[in-house]
Design a protein around this motif. Structure first.
Motif, PDB file in Angstrom:
ATOM      1  N   TYR A 138       5.206   7.327  -7.770  1.00 19.50           N
ATOM      2  CA  TYR A 138       5.585   9.144  -7.995  1.00 19.50           C
ATOM      3  C   TYR A 138       7.115   9.215  -8.695  1.00 19.50           C
ATOM      4  CZ  TYR A 138       1.471  11.804  -5.619  1.00 19.50           C
ATOM      5  OH  TYR A 138       0.001  11.623  -5.187  1.00 19.50           O
ATOM      6  N   LEU A 139       8.033   8.028  -8.325  1.00 19.59           N
ATOM      7  CA  LEU A 139       9.185   8.152  -9.160  1.00 19.59           C
ATOM      8  C   LEU A 139       9.154   8.107 -10.556  1.00 19.59           C
ATOM      9  CD1 LEU A 139      10.658   5.942  -6.760  1.00 19.59           C
ATOM     10  CD2 LEU A 139      11.527   8.367  -6.733  1.00 19.59           C
ATOM     11  N   ALA A 140       8.234   7.549 -11.195  1.00 18.07           N
ATOM     12  CA  ALA A 140       7.628   7.866 -13.061  1.00 18.07           C
ATOM     13  C   ALA A 140       7.155   8.495 -12.947  1.00 18.07           C
ATOM     14  CB  ALA A 140       6.632   6.131 -12.860  1.00 18.07           C
ATOM     15  N   ALA A 146      -2.263   7.403   2.932  1.00 17.48           N
ATOM     16  CA  ALA A 146      -3.005   8.161   2.725  1.00 17.48           C
ATOM     17  C   ALA A 146      -1.524   9.716   2.577  1.00 17.48           C
ATOM     18  CB  ALA A 146      -3.563   9.378   3.659  1.00 17.48           C
ATOM     19  N   GLY A 147      -0.372   9.557   2.979  1.00 12.25           N
ATOM     20  CA  GLY A 147       0.793   9.754   2.527  1.00 12.25           C
ATOM     21  C   GLY A 147       1.213   9.785   1.562  1.00 12.25           C
ATOM     22  N   ALA A 148       1.355   8.137   1.840  1.00 13.50           N
ATOM     23  CA  ALA A 148       1.978   7.862   0.057  1.00 13.50           C
ATOM     24  C   ALA A 148       1.266   8.261  -1.141  1.00 13.50           C
ATOM     25  CB  ALA A 148       2.360   6.067   0.284  1.00 13.50           C
ATOM     26  N   VAL A 191       0.627  -1.459  -0.214  1.00 15.98           N
ATOM     27  CA  VAL A 191      -0.243   0.210   0.048  1.00 15.98           C
ATOM     28  C   VAL A 191       0.602   1.562  -0.351  1.00 15.98           C
ATOM     29  CG1 VAL A 191      -1.861  -1.067   0.801  1.00 15.98           C
ATOM     30  CG2 VAL A 191      -0.695   0.014   1.996  1.00 15.98           C
ATOM     31  N   MET A 192       1.619   1.146   0.403  1.00 17.00           N
ATOM     32  CA  MET A 192       3.086   2.732   0.201  1.00 17.00           C
ATOM     33  C   MET A 192       3.695   2.854  -1.204  1.00 17.00           C
ATOM     34  SD  MET A 192       1.837   3.288   3.612  1.00 17.00           S
ATOM     35  CE  MET A 192       3.779   4.567   3.946  1.00 17.00           C
ATOM     36  N   GLY A 193       4.578   1.326  -1.188  1.00 23.76           N
ATOM     37  CA  GLY A 193       4.990   1.201  -2.118  1.00 23.76           C
ATOM     38  C   GLY A 193       4.761   1.378  -3.641  1.00 23.76           C
ATOM     39  N   SER A 215       6.873  11.958   5.589  1.00 20.05           N
ATOM     40  CA  SER A 215       8.268  12.266   6.203  1.00 20.05           C
ATOM     41  C   SER A 215       8.913  11.198   6.482  1.00 20.05           C
ATOM     42  CB  SER A 215       7.350  12.895   7.196  1.00 20.05           C
ATOM     43  OG  SER A 215       6.608  13.831   7.703  1.00 20.05           O
ATOM     44  N   VAL A 216      10.040  11.543   5.919  1.00 22.65           N
ATOM     45  CA  VAL A 216      11.599  10.561   5.529  1.00 22.65           C
ATOM     46  C   VAL A 216      12.095  10.732   6.922  1.00 22.65           C
ATOM     47  CG1 VAL A 216      13.128   9.762   3.859  1.00 22.65           C
ATOM     48  CG2 VAL A 216      10.877  10.454   2.944  1.00 22.65           C
TER      49      VAL A 216
END
Length: 289
Positions: A18-20, A126-128, A10-12, A134-135
């Protein structure tokens, strides 16, 4: 940049997306092939049959898997990424794992001429999905400088906090703070119900004062509705709290509230609620536990 992303939970899944979207060439790997295929349909890029295949020749490998053993499997295992990463490439781990495994992977990476950062995230699903995580990062300034603009694809905030392992330690701090907050909110909702107050009205007022928190703003309505399918699962939270409690035993920190809330989550699990979100602490109060 050429990027591999290992782990499409659900995160990855949205993070890799977003990277793509930022223009990087992304090759993904997921244990369940159907999910990798779904990601490619949604975002283009490619998917690989093994972590090692995904990592071959790329500049950065991101991992976001379940726990220490999952992480070791996709990095150090027979088909792990460290066997195929090119010299000078960097491994960035977003898994919430132990500081111990972060240091282990850093050493393994350095012996192969690679770099490593531990970079757990906070913000939940939700943040992903909104690209607003936050990292918390552990590693060297030089290595962080290389990935900082890339992390910006899905990070609302990011910070280097010290040597390798510091990111994981900071994530433990995050989970320790959340555990007490959610229990407090559960007790507040329970009290509101018993007192006969209008819960919506009460929380609409107090969320803007000293009692306000992300948990209150985002979870009080679902808790009042007895709905617990909106976030981080109890099973995952218990895994994270065990990591924090183990580290506390090692460094001598006293975490009485965290240990107590961990046992409350064990009660929820025992009632079959392991996949409910963390705000389900309210259920055990309503049942008189």
């Amino acid at each position: 940049m050429n990027i591999a992303f290992i782990g499409l939970g659900v995160m990855g899944f949205p993070m890799a997306g977003y990277l793509a979207a930022a223009g990087h060439q992304v090759c993904v790997y997921n244990r369940t092939i159907a999910k990798a295929e779904a990601w490619v349909r949604a975002h283009s890029g490619c998917h690989a049959a093994t972590p090692a295949e995904a990592a071959k020749g790329v500049d950065i490998v991101f991992t976001c898997v379940g726990n220490d053993e999952d992480l070791r499997e996709v990095t150090l295992g027979d088909k792990g990424v460290l066997h195929e990463m090119k010299p000078g490439a960097i491994l960035v781990d977003h898994t919430t794992a132990s500081a111990e495994v972060a240091r282990e992977l850093d050493q393994a990476a350095r012996t192969r001429g690679l770099a490593f950062l531990d970079a757990p995230v906070s913000g939940g699903q939700a943040g992903a999905e909104s690209g607003a995580l936050s990292v918390m990062i552990g590693g060297t300034e030089t290595d962080y400088a290389r990935v900082r603009p890339v992390l910006g694809a899905y990070a609302k905030s990011q910070r280097l906090l010290g040597e390798v392992g510091s990111g994981q330690l900071a994530k433990m701090v995050n989970q320790i703070a959340i555990a007490g907050l959610v229990q407090g909110l559960a007790e507040a909702v329970h009290f509101v119900r018993r007192s006969g107050l209008d819960g919506e009205a009460v929380f609409d007022v107090i969320q803007h004062g000293a009692a306000g928190s992300w948990q209150m703003v985002n979870r009080h309505q679902t808790m009042l509705a007895d709905s617990y399918d909106f976030g981080f699962a109890v099973d995952w939270m218990r895994k994270d709290l065990q990591i924090a409690l183990n580290e506390a035993r090692r460094n001598g920190a006293r975490l009485p509230v965290t240990a107590l809330v961990d046992q409350f989550y064990a009660d929820v699990q025992a009632e079959g609620g392991g996949r409910l979100d963390t705000s389900s602490l309210l259920k055990r109060l309503e049942k008189g536990q």
